[in-house]
Motif scaffolding. Structure first.
Motif, PDB file in Angstrom:
ATOM      1  N   GLU A   1       0.825  -1.215   0.000  1.00  0.00           N
ATOM      2  CA  GLU A   1       0.000   0.000   0.000  1.00  0.00           C
ATOM      3  C   GLU A   1       0.858   1.263   0.000  1.00  0.00           C
ATOM      4  OE1 GLU A   1      -3.659  -2.033   2.580  1.00  0.00           O
ATOM      5  OE2 GLU A   1      -2.352  -0.511   3.496  1.00  0.00           O
ATOM      6  N   ARG A   2       2.011   1.200   0.659  1.00  0.00           N
ATOM      7  CA  ARG A   2       2.886   2.371   0.732  1.00  0.00           C
ATOM      8  C   ARG A   2       3.692   2.572  -0.560  1.00  0.00           C
ATOM      9  NH1 ARG A   2       3.858   5.112   5.392  1.00  0.00           N
ATOM     10  NH2 ARG A   2       4.505   6.606   3.794  1.00  0.00           N
ATOM     11  N   GLY A   3       3.675   1.577  -1.441  1.00  0.00           N
ATOM     12  CA  GLY A   3       4.339   1.755  -2.719  1.00  0.00           C
ATOM     13  C   GLY A   3       5.381   0.720  -3.077  1.00  0.00           C
ATOM     14  N   ALA A   4       5.578  -0.276  -2.234  1.00  0.00           N
ATOM     15  CA  ALA A   4       6.559  -1.313  -2.535  1.00  0.00           C
ATOM     16  C   ALA A   4       6.072  -2.213  -3.672  1.00  0.00           C
ATOM     17  CB  ALA A   4       6.839  -2.156  -1.294  1.00  0.00           C
ATOM     18  N   VAL A   5       7.018  -2.713  -4.447  1.00  0.00           N
ATOM     19  CA  VAL A   5       6.731  -3.778  -5.408  1.00  0.00           C
ATOM     20  C   VAL A   5       6.825  -5.091  -4.636  1.00  0.00           C
ATOM     21  CG1 VAL A   5       7.490  -4.941  -7.507  1.00  0.00           C
ATOM     22  CG2 VAL A   5       7.668  -2.435  -7.324  1.00  0.00           C
ATOM     23  N   LEU A   6       5.696  -5.773  -4.478  1.00  0.00           N
ATOM     24  CA  LEU A   6       5.644  -6.973  -3.641  1.00  0.00           C
ATOM     25  C   LEU A   6       5.775  -8.216  -4.500  1.00  0.00           C
ATOM     26  CD1 LEU A   6       5.207  -8.190  -0.816  1.00  0.00           C
ATOM     27  CD2 LEU A   6       2.750  -8.178  -1.305  1.00  0.00           C
ATOM     28  N   VAL A   7       6.736  -9.048  -4.141  1.00  0.00           N
ATOM     29  CA  VAL A   7       6.922 -10.347  -4.783  1.00  0.00           C
ATOM     30  C   VAL A   7       6.672 -11.398  -3.712  1.00  0.00           C
ATOM     31  CG1 VAL A   7       8.520 -11.841  -6.031  1.00  0.00           C
ATOM     32  CG2 VAL A   7       8.617  -9.362  -6.374  1.00  0.00           C
ATOM     33  N   ASP A   8       5.553 -12.104  -3.818  1.00  0.00           N
ATOM     34  CA  ASP A   8       5.089 -13.025  -2.788  1.00  0.00           C
ATOM     35  C   ASP A   8       5.483 -14.451  -3.145  1.00  0.00           C
ATOM     36  OD1 ASP A   8       3.598 -14.700  -1.072  1.00  0.00           O
ATOM     37  OD2 ASP A   8       2.034 -13.194  -0.844  1.00  0.00           O
ATOM     38  N   ALA A   9       6.384 -15.029  -2.357  1.00  0.00           N
ATOM     39  CA  ALA A   9       6.870 -16.381  -2.659  1.00  0.00           C
ATOM     40  C   ALA A   9       5.755 -17.413  -2.558  1.00  0.00           C
ATOM     41  CB  ALA A   9       8.013 -16.752  -1.710  1.00  0.00           C
ATOM     42  N   ASP A  10       4.801 -17.219  -1.654  1.00  0.00           N
ATOM     43  CA  ASP A  10       3.693 -18.168  -1.543  1.00  0.00           C
ATOM     44  C   ASP A  10       2.855 -18.178  -2.822  1.00  0.00           C
ATOM     45  OD1 ASP A  10       4.200 -19.304   0.889  1.00  0.00           O
ATOM     46  OD2 ASP A  10       2.925 -17.947   2.030  1.00  0.00           O
ATOM     47  N   VAL A  11       2.595 -16.979  -3.346  1.00  0.00           N
ATOM     48  CA  VAL A  11       1.842 -16.891  -4.603  1.00  0.00           C
ATOM     49  C   VAL A  11       2.617 -17.554  -5.730  1.00  0.00           C
ATOM     50  CG1 VAL A  11       0.933 -15.291  -6.333  1.00  0.00           C
ATOM     51  CG2 VAL A  11       0.605 -14.817  -3.890  1.00  0.00           C
ATOM     52  N   LEU A  12       3.921 -17.279  -5.785  1.00  0.00           N
ATOM     53  CA  LEU A  12       4.739 -17.870  -6.844  1.00  0.00           C
ATOM     54  C   LEU A  12       4.864 -19.382  -6.671  1.00  0.00           C
ATOM     55  CD1 LEU A  12       7.598 -15.233  -7.225  1.00  0.00           C
ATOM     56  CD2 LEU A  12       5.410 -15.378  -8.403  1.00  0.00           C
TER      57      LEU A  12
ATOM     58  N   ASN B   1      11.399 -28.887  -1.148  1.00  0.00           N
ATOM     59  CA  ASN B   1      12.009 -27.569  -1.291  1.00  0.00           C
ATOM     60  C   ASN B   1      12.994 -27.523  -2.465  1.00  0.00           C
ATOM     61  OD1 ASN B   1      10.592 -26.677   0.938  1.00  0.00           O
ATOM     62  ND2 ASN B   1      12.282 -26.956   2.369  1.00  0.00           N
ATOM     63  N   ALA B   2      13.714 -28.610  -2.670  1.00  0.00           N
ATOM     64  CA  ALA B   2      14.685 -28.661  -3.761  1.00  0.00           C
ATOM     65  C   ALA B   2      14.014 -28.588  -5.129  1.00  0.00           C
ATOM     66  CB  ALA B   2      15.523 -29.931  -3.658  1.00  0.00           C
ATOM     67  N   ILE B   3      12.754 -28.961  -5.194  1.00  0.00           N
ATOM     68  CA  ILE B   3      11.998 -28.853  -6.438  1.00  0.00           C
ATOM     69  C   ILE B   3      11.430 -27.453  -6.610  1.00  0.00           C
ATOM     70  CG2 ILE B   3       9.930 -29.656  -7.668  1.00  0.00           C
ATOM     71  CD1 ILE B   3      10.352 -32.387  -6.285  1.00  0.00           C
ATOM     72  N   VAL B   4      10.772 -26.965  -5.559  1.00  0.00           N
ATOM     73  CA  VAL B   4       9.995 -25.738  -5.682  1.00  0.00           C
ATOM     74  C   VAL B   4      10.848 -24.472  -5.596  1.00  0.00           C
ATOM     75  CG1 VAL B   4       8.131 -24.386  -4.656  1.00  0.00           C
ATOM     76  CG2 VAL B   4       7.919 -26.864  -4.832  1.00  0.00           C
ATOM     77  N   HIS B   5      11.816 -24.444  -4.670  1.00  0.00           N
ATOM     78  CA  HIS B   5      12.540 -23.200  -4.424  1.00  0.00           C
ATOM     79  C   HIS B   5      13.297 -22.669  -5.633  1.00  0.00           C
ATOM     80  CE1 HIS B   5      12.502 -23.902   0.224  1.00  0.00           C
ATOM     81  NE2 HIS B   5      11.355 -23.511  -0.260  1.00  0.00           N
ATOM     82  N   PRO B   6      14.008 -23.497  -6.408  1.00  0.00           N
ATOM     83  CA  PRO B   6      14.678 -22.937  -7.593  1.00  0.00           C
ATOM     84  C   PRO B   6      13.700 -22.326  -8.593  1.00  0.00           C
ATOM     85  CG  PRO B   6      15.600 -25.084  -7.041  1.00  0.00           C
ATOM     86  CD  PRO B   6      14.376 -24.918  -6.197  1.00  0.00           C
ATOM     87  N   LEU B   7      12.521 -22.924  -8.730  1.00  0.00           N
ATOM     88  CA  LEU B   7      11.527 -22.378  -9.649  1.00  0.00           C
ATOM     89  C   LEU B   7      11.000 -21.038  -9.137  1.00  0.00           C
ATOM     90  CD1 LEU B   7       9.547 -25.681 -10.326  1.00  0.00           C
ATOM     91  CD2 LEU B   7      11.221 -24.588 -11.829  1.00  0.00           C
ATOM     92  N   VAL B   8      10.769 -20.951  -7.837  1.00  0.00           N
ATOM     93  CA  VAL B   8      10.282 -19.701  -7.258  1.00  0.00           C
ATOM     94  C   VAL B   8      11.347 -18.614  -7.370  1.00  0.00           C
ATOM     95  CG1 VAL B   8       9.574 -18.593  -5.099  1.00  0.00           C
ATOM     96  CG2 VAL B   8       8.656 -20.835  -5.706  1.00  0.00           C
ATOM     97  N   ARG B   9      12.589 -18.969  -7.132  1.00  0.00           N
ATOM     98  CA  ARG B   9      13.663 -17.974  -7.214  1.00  0.00           C
ATOM     99  C   ARG B   9      13.798 -17.441  -8.637  1.00  0.00           C
ATOM    100  NH1 ARG B   9      18.633 -20.445  -3.524  1.00  0.00           N
ATOM    101  NH2 ARG B   9      17.453 -20.642  -1.583  1.00  0.00           N
ATOM    102  N   ALA B  10      13.680 -18.310  -9.620  1.00  0.00           N
ATOM    103  CA  ALA B  10      13.800 -17.868 -11.006  1.00  0.00           C
ATOM    104  C   ALA B  10      12.670 -16.905 -11.371  1.00  0.00           C
ATOM    105  CB  ALA B  10      13.784 -19.075 -11.938  1.00  0.00           C
TER     106      ALA B  10
ATOM    107  N   VAL C   1      11.644  -9.100 -10.176  1.00  0.00           N
ATOM    108  CA  VAL C   1      12.523  -8.046  -9.648  1.00  0.00           C
ATOM    109  C   VAL C   1      13.175  -7.280 -10.788  1.00  0.00           C
ATOM    110  CG1 VAL C   1      14.636  -7.615  -8.351  1.00  0.00           C
ATOM    111  CG2 VAL C   1      12.933  -9.208  -7.460  1.00  0.00           C
ATOM    112  N   ALA C   2      13.614  -8.004 -11.815  1.00  0.00           N
ATOM    113  CA  ALA C   2      14.268  -7.360 -12.949  1.00  0.00           C
ATOM    114  C   ALA C   2      13.334  -6.406 -13.675  1.00  0.00           C
ATOM    115  CB  ALA C   2      14.792  -8.414 -13.921  1.00  0.00           C
TER     116      ALA C   2
END
Length: 404
Positions: free
Chosen positions: A23-34, A84-93, A99-100
């Motif tokens: 709400e204050r203006g941050a660009v939110l990247v939600d790992a749960d959503v991803l 985690n080894a399956i999901v986390h690399p996909l979420v990070r990518a 972010v870019a």
């Protein structure tokens, strides 16, 4: 852009903080959503989960049966790590992609429930932890999510401890009273720290510091803060050979100015100049001008004491970053003086007395310039000969000195 990692234990209030920052203006990247996005029907992520845990985790509609998967992994650390080894690399990518796409002056907040567990703290300018007592979190999960107390405690036990999260945190928001109090704390953080930090980053300038020398009581958090800053510096450029905590805040029990001093080791001064842009991007812009330490009698050549100086752009954590050539006189002196004070309590007391005398002498100054100059004279005339004697007698070797 300013990159903020947001995390917290289950039911601590992280989602409320994330919404307010958005709400204050941050660009939110939600790992749960991803995390949901990367395992939707037809994705490589869902196929990998089905191959690892069996067809029973796929429901009749071809989607992920989260309840079935949860029953498998929450009580089994090995299976949880496999997931985690399956999901986390996909979420990070996917996170990196989002972010870019954000603008250069943006404040990007990445909401990552397992940020601490996955060791991602060094990738952010700040780590923000939302915390609440365990009993409060259990009560929330029982009352609001319909869990049994046993299930709630099991979920808590599967995550990092409160101590681990706090050790990784630059900022802790304690959600122990009302939602209004928590939101007010978020607003203060946004206005007083995040926005100025982002502006300093974009301008590649250090956070301003005003006033003369002021000594404060030793803070046990200095050690943890130094480690977090050092990790970000080390991750910024492969030419960084090491980062050590030096200066008065590195000596346990010693009152000091509330400024973390870090020594960055490089192979050459050309490397010191070469890493400047990456250090600035990591939150440590160059301090204007060419810097060198005061030559000491053991090595009177001024050129041998040359270094590069950076400071923190974060207005909430003052830091000096001394970039020195590994093995140079200044590099050795910073480590040796620190270890001498750690080993010899009477010397540390004598140094404290001198600092207090000079702090009182320069209490009305608008900067620490004259205080630092007078202290350098004490280093050169009084401390350095005795330090060299201690080094010879103790057999101390700089290459064996601990980083922290």
């Amino acid at each position: 852009m300013l990159k903020v990692g947001l995390t917290g234990g289950i039911a601590a209030g992280k989602s409320l903080v994330a919404r307010r920052l958005s709400e204050r203006g941050a660009v939110l990247v939600d790992a749960d959503v991803l995390a949901r996005e990367v395992v939707e029907p037809g994705t490589d992520g869902l196929a990998a989960i089905a191959a690892a845990f069996g067809p029973q985790v796929i429901n009749d509609d071809g989607g992920l049966d989260r309840a079935a998967l949860g029953a498998i992994v929450f009580g089994d650390q090995a299976k949880r790590e496999q997931l985690n080894a399956i999901v986390h690399p996909l979420v990070r990518a996917r996170s990196a992609q989002l972010v870019a796409e954000a603008g250069p002056g943006s404040i990007v907040v990445q909401d990552i429930p397992l940020l601490v567990e996955t060791g991602q703290g060094a990738g952010f300018h700040l780590v923000l932890v939302v915390d609440a007592p365990e009993e409060t979190r259990v009560r929330r999960m029982v009352d609001l999510r319909g869990m049994t107390p046993e299930d709630a405690r099991s979920r808590i036990a599967a995550q990092a401890t409160a101590e681990q999260r706090r050790a990784a945190a630059d900022v802790v928001l304690d959600n122990v009273s009302s939602a209004g109090d928590l939101l007010a704390a978020v607003d203060r953080l946004w206005d007083e720290r995040l926005v100025p930090f982002a502006e300093n980053l974009q301008a590649e300038r250090a956070a301003p510091r005003d006033g003369g020398p002021q000594l404060v009581d030793p803070d046990p958090q200095w050690r943890h803060q130094a480690r977090r800053l050092a990790a970000r510096i080390a991750a910024a450029d492969s030419r960084v050979l090491g980062v050590a905590h030096v200066g008065s805040t590195s000596v346990p029990g010693l009152p000091a100015k509330d400024v973390i001093d870090l020594q960055v080791s490089v192979a050459t001064l050309a490397d010191a100049d070469g890493i400047a842009a990456n250090l600035a991007a990591a939150g440590f812009p160059r301090w204007p001008g060419q810097w060198r330490d005061s030559p000491k009698p053991s090595c009177p050549d001024p050129a041998a004491w040359e270094k590069r100086m950076h400071c923190n752009a974060d207005p909430g954590r003052a830091a000096n970053v001394h970039v020195r050539v590994q093995g140079s006189p200044g590099w050795c002196y910073a480590l040796g003086f620190r270890d001498w004070l750690r080993a010899e309590a009477p010397v540390a007391a004598e140094y404290l007395a001198e600092k207090r005398r000079l702090a009182e002498l320069h209490a009305g100054d608008r900067s620490i310039g004259r205080y630092a100059k007078d202290k350098d004279e004490w280093f050169t005339d009084t401390a350095e000969p005795r330090l060299q004697e201690w080094i010879r007698g103790s057999g101390w070797r700089p290459e064996e000195a601990a980083a922290f």
